[in-house]
Enzyme design. Sequence first.
Site, PDB file in Angstrom:
ATOM      1  NE  ARG A  24      -4.071  -1.820  -0.011  1.00 36.97           N
ATOM      2  CZ  ARG A  24      -4.098  -3.041  -0.508  1.00 36.97           C
ATOM      3  NH1 ARG A  24      -2.992  -3.545  -1.064  1.00 36.97           N
ATOM      4  NH2 ARG A  24      -5.189  -3.772  -0.463  1.00 36.97           N
ATOM      5  CG  LEU A  25       4.521   1.564   1.459  1.00 36.86           C
ATOM      6  CD1 LEU A  25       5.951   1.176   1.812  1.00 36.86           C
ATOM      7  CD2 LEU A  25       4.043   2.702   2.365  1.00 36.86           C
TER       8      LEU A  25
END
Length: 214
Positions: free
Chosen positions: A192-193
Site C-alpha cells: 500500500r506504499l
Amino acid sequence: MGFDLQGLRREYLRGGLNLEDLSAGPIEQFERWMEQAVEADIPDPTAMVLATAAPDGQPSQRIVLLKDLDERGFVFYTNYSSRKAHELDANPKVSLHFPWHILERQVDVCGRVERLSREEAEHYFNRRPRESQLSAWASHQSRAIESRDALMAHYKNVEQRFEGGEVPLPEFWGGYRVCPHQVEFWQGGAYRLHDRFEYNLQPDGNWAIDRLEP
C-alpha cells in the site's frame, strides 16, 4: 451482507513510478498514460468521473467521456439543461477522475470549466453517429420522465422530424473544457506504499511536481 468486505484486498505489483519517469507537464504525461491504456485494451479508457457541486455545497458525480485534449485542457460534451450543466454555471470548479484499475493507475484533475464555442461543438456534433445526434434532441437530460416508452416516443418524434435531412446541433447542447491547475498521477505500489505525483500550475505557467505520501 453475505460476504466479508474487509477481507477483499489485493497487492498492487504492476510497477512503480519515479520522478525521472515523468514528463515536464501533466498533459504530455496524461497522453502517455492514455496511449498505454488504449494499447492495454481496457474497457472505456476515456471514461472519467466528473464531480461538480450544487450552490448548497452538495457534490454530485457522473461518468462522461473525454472527447478531446490539448494543452488547454480536457473536453467533454453534454446537454446544457442537465444537472451537471446547471451546477457548472453556478460553480465552474470541478474535478475529474480516471480509474484505470487494470493498470493499477488513477489520474485526478482539478480545474475550472469553460464553455466551448458553437463552432467547436458543431465540429464534434457533426461527426457523431446519427442515432447519437437524434438522442441529443430527444432527451431533456436530468428531468423526470414517466417511462422508457415515453423516452422512445420522444426519439421517434425527433427521428421523423429530421427524416431525410441532416440533424443540426441543438441550441441546448455543447461542450466544456476543464482547464487544469492540479493533476495527480497515482500508480499502485506494494504494501500500500503507492506512488503519487502531483503537478501544480505556477504563476509563470510552468508546473511544479511534488511526490505525495500514499
